[in-house]
Design a protein around this motif. Structure first.
Motif, mmCIF file in Angstrom:
data_model
loop_
_atom_site.group_PDB
_atom_site.id
_atom_site.type_symbol
_atom_site.label_atom_id
_atom_site.label_comp_id
_atom_site.label_asym_id
_atom_site.label_seq_id
_atom_site.Cartn_x
_atom_site.Cartn_y
_atom_site.Cartn_z
ATOM 1 N N LEU A 68 1.588 10.460 -0.062
ATOM 2 C CA LEU A 68 1.270 9.057 0.240
ATOM 3 C C LEU A 68 1.631 8.675 1.673
ATOM 4 O O LEU A 68 1.367 7.551 2.097
ATOM 5 C CB LEU A 68 2.018 8.142 -0.731
ATOM 6 N N ALA A 114 0.824 -1.206 0.000
ATOM 7 C CA ALA A 114 0.000 0.000 0.000
ATOM 8 C C ALA A 114 0.859 1.257 0.000
ATOM 9 O O ALA A 114 1.968 1.278 0.548
ATOM 10 C CB ALA A 114 -0.922 0.013 1.221
ATOM 11 N N ASN A 115 0.324 2.312 -0.627
ATOM 12 C CA ASN A 115 0.890 3.666 -0.572
ATOM 13 C C ASN A 115 2.354 3.729 -1.003
ATOM 14 O O ASN A 115 3.147 4.487 -0.444
ATOM 15 C CB ASN A 115 0.741 4.247 0.839
ATOM 16 N N THR A 147 -2.863 -1.313 -2.863
ATOM 17 C CA THR A 147 -3.876 -0.259 -2.843
ATOM 18 C C THR A 147 -3.240 1.070 -2.464
ATOM 19 O O THR A 147 -2.252 1.119 -1.724
ATOM 20 C CB THR A 147 -4.981 -0.572 -1.815
ATOM 21 N N GLY A 148 -3.809 2.140 -2.991
ATOM 22 C CA GLY A 148 -3.379 3.479 -2.618
ATOM 23 C C GLY A 148 -2.050 3.892 -3.180
ATOM 24 O O GLY A 148 -1.529 4.963 -2.830
ATOM 25 N N SER A 149 -1.442 3.110 -4.037
ATOM 26 C CA SER A 149 -0.125 3.425 -4.581
ATOM 27 C C SER A 149 -0.251 4.285 -5.831
ATOM 28 O O SER A 149 -1.308 4.355 -6.461
ATOM 29 C CB SER A 149 0.642 2.143 -4.891
#
Length: 680
Positions: free
Chosen positions: A664, A606-607, A636-638
């Motif tokens: 991020l 993530a991120n 997710t969120g990357s």
């Protein structure tokens, strides 16, 4: 370190009291009831006749060196004779009983001279190797053969059989290395034959292309700065460098054949420890190789070494030079400190602290020109506390037993120019040890791994827990010679272990495995954060297989082959593999961003910020483009985007205030804090 009032004061110096003599006086004082701290002042270069051995009766002693204080296992060669044609010679020192000293290292004015080497630079490549197991109950050795090109082997054809036995074959196989005694060279077939009591090639990949070279070959004794051990003439030959005056040169050899300069002989099983001793401002130098010449090898060579002269070292140590000796070694060592000391000019490790070594400190020391590695910390086995038996499981171990190795500190040291006799050695090896710390060190110019943690392969459990590797600069590893290594390498269950705020760069492997952070077999429970890694042959991060490791807030940049991030084993021994990869910045200008196989491994991704400087169309994630990677649901969120480094091509990875990584949740860290103050 010791606050008791100083009472007994002695001085060790050349021509006066020896180190052993000082210990005898201190022991006599102890026997007489004097329990005060003894101070020993060390002056000048003190040449040992035998290893200095500390026993449990030795405690509460300070050794303090004046400028130039040295404890040495070397002798000077002084009777140099000009032989003409740029060659000088000196006699080989004798031991009691008229035994000729045998040595494989020579230093001229503090410089390690090159043994006559074939080829002079670089390496040959192994060709058509074979190994035959001749063991039939008669203890016969293995026969090993391989071929050279005719031009490569021509200098060997010029060497007589009796001299060939004093030459050495040096061979790298992936992550390990062997020295072999030469049994013969057939010029007609260009075939080299060696023999060994160990099945080295069967295990480590005896394959075409591996680096190979030869040492102490008379016909290769052709360049300034080289030397040759002439067993037949019982002389040492040397070709001076331009400007070297042999009448004034300081030429030193480990003719005492001491692989250990200092040994601490505690007995942890009996609760007997060598403790409360400190060494300050003292250099330890000139330690020999640990000769592993066995009867089997002597038989293999026909027993034709000259009377009274030993033959070359024969060794294979599997990985990390695990059987190499050390200039300073011990068991049952407690609360001993080396501060502002140096260890140099060895054929082995500088330090090796094994069973029952706890709460020791190596601080502000320079370890350099090492035949093997810098420091080995670890008990011989994964000892567990009393009452728990000897079966190691995947669990947390919070206490230590009498034979445990734990709570040792390595701080603000420089470990450099290592692996000069055995290139498979590591800068620091923390094996069966817990709660140890390596911090603020510079570790560089090494052929293998920088720092290694753990000594258990696979999901079998380990006591190597809660170790910390932090604020170190680790670089110039591998050098295109060894393979399968990392800046920081881990194995096995390592609950509570932290690897943080290190700077790692320029890791170059021979064939594969030049990683930055490398979680190898069974790595478990490790946190790796705020590390800066760049310019590695392979990924900045690689997990072979493991579970529960957290990789967060790191920068991986300018890594080349196999993916900047790589892992591919999803289930091993019925254990599901996982990896948590969060808030990292990954930046490449060649090779894939993510290597093959990652999608099958569990864990949270993530991120992260990903970027390929060649263009988005070149970016690869486990063989997918960015859109397909996002659609796969792996993370997710990357975001894909330029991290806006100040000058990545000149290795300035300072982030702009507009960097998308900050949005991020990436937390910038001051990577200039890494490294030793001794090297700044």
């Amino acid at each position: 370190m010791i606050s008791v009032l100083l009472a007994l004061s002695l001085t060790v110096e050349p021509g006066g009291l020896t180190v052993d003599g000082a210990l005898e006086k201190i022991r006599a004082a102890r026997a007489g009831g004097d329990a005060s701290v003894a101070t020993v002042t060390v002056k000048g270069v003190n040449v040992l006749r035998e290893t200095v051995v500390f026993t449990p009766e030795d405690h509460d002693i300070r050794f303090v060196g004046e400028a130039g204080a040295t404890i040495s296992g070397g002798d000077r060669l002084t009777d140099w004779k000009d032989e003409g044609n740029g060659v000088w010679s000196a006699s080989i020192p004798r031991h009691p009983g008229d035994k000729r000293a045998f040595f494989e290292q020579l230093w001229v004015n503090g410089r390690r001279a090159e043994r006559a080497r074939l080829p002079d630079r670089g390496y040959f490549k192994l060709k058509n190797p074979s190994c035959t197991d001749t063991k039939d109950g008669s203890n016969k050795p293995f026969i090993e053969k391989f071929q050279l090109d005719a031009k490569e082997g021509a200098p060997l054809a010029e060497v007589s059989a009796d001299e060939l036995r004093y030459a050495q074959l040096c061979l790298v196989c992936k992550w390990t290395f062997a020295r072999r005694i030469l049994c013969g060279y057939d010029a007609a077939t260009q075939t080299v034959t060696t023999r060994s009591p160990t099945a080295f090639p069967h295990y480590a990949g005896w394959s075409n292309g591996n680096p190979v070279w030869f040492e102490n070959v008379r016909s290769a004794f052709d360049a300034p700065g080289e030397w040759f051990y002439d067993a037949k003439a019982r002389r040492v030959l040397y070709r001076p460098l331009p400007g070297e005056d042999m009448a004034k040169a300081v030429v030193t050899v480990p003719s005492r054949e001491l692989s250990q300069l200092v040994r601490f002989a505690g007995d942890p099983e009996k609760g007997q420890y060598v403790k409360n001793i400190s060494f300050e401002n003292i250099a330890f130098e000139c330690a020999a190789s640990k000769t592993l010449l066995t009867d089997v090898v002597r038989e293999a060579t026909g027993g034709k070494f000259l009377p009274g002269v030993a033959g070359p070292t024969e060794s294979w140590q599997y990985q990390a030079a695990q059987s190499a000796d050390a200039a300073i070694c011990g068991e049952g060592v407690r609360n001993v400190e080396w501060r502002n000391c140096a260890v140099r000019h060895t054929a082995n490790y500088a330090f090796r602290l094994q069973d029952g070594c706890q709460s020791n400190r190596i601080v502000n020391c320079v370890l350099e020109d090492l035949g093997a590695g810098g420091i080995w910390l670890g008990a011989k086995q994964s000892y567990v506390p009393p009452g728990e038996g000897e079966k190691i499981a995947r669990r947390v171990y919070r206490t230590t037993g009498p034979k445990s190795n734990a709570h040792n500190l390595i701080s603000n040291c420089v470990i450099r120019t290592a692996g000069r006799f055995n290139p498979e050695a590591t800068g620091v090896a923390i094996t069966h040890a817990s709660d140890c710390k390596v911090t603020q060190c510079d570790i560089y110019d090494i052929y293998y791994t920088g720092v290694s943690i753990g000594w258990v392969w696979g999901f079998r459990g380990s006591v190597a827990q809660r170790n910390e590797v932090s604020f170190n600069r680790i670089w110039d590893l591998g050098k295109g010679v060894m393979s399968d290594m990392g800046g920081v390498y881990s194995l096995g269950t390592s609950y509570g272990t932290k690897v943080h705020d290190n700077v790692i760069h320029d890791v170059k492997s021979h064939s594969y495995g030049g990683w930055g952070l490398y979680c190898d077999e069974g790595s478990e429970g490790i946190l790796e954060e705020r590390n800066l890694v760049w310019n590695t042959t392979d990924g900045g991060f690689h997990q072979h297989f493991g579970t529960g490791c957290v990789i967060r807030n790191n920068i991986f940049a300018l890594n080349r082959e196999l993916g900047a991030v790589r892992m591919y084993r999803d289930v091993v021994f019925d254990v599901p593999c996982t990896l948590h990869f969060v808030n990292n910045i990954v930046y490449v200008n060649e090779g894939p961003l993510v290597g093959e196989g990652v999608r099958n491994v569990g864990g949270i991704w993530a991120n992260n910020l990903w970027y390929d400087a060649r263009g988005k169309d070149k970016a690869q994630f486990d063989k997918l483009d960015w859109d397909a990677w996002v659609a796969s649901g792996k993370e997710t969120g990357s975001v894909y985007g330029d991290p806006l480094f100040a000058d990545p091509q000149h290795f300035d990875f300072t982030l702009s205030a507009e960097s998308p990584a900050l949005k991020l949740g990436f937390k910038p860290f001051d990577y200039s804090r890494a490294g030793s103050s001794l090297n700044k």
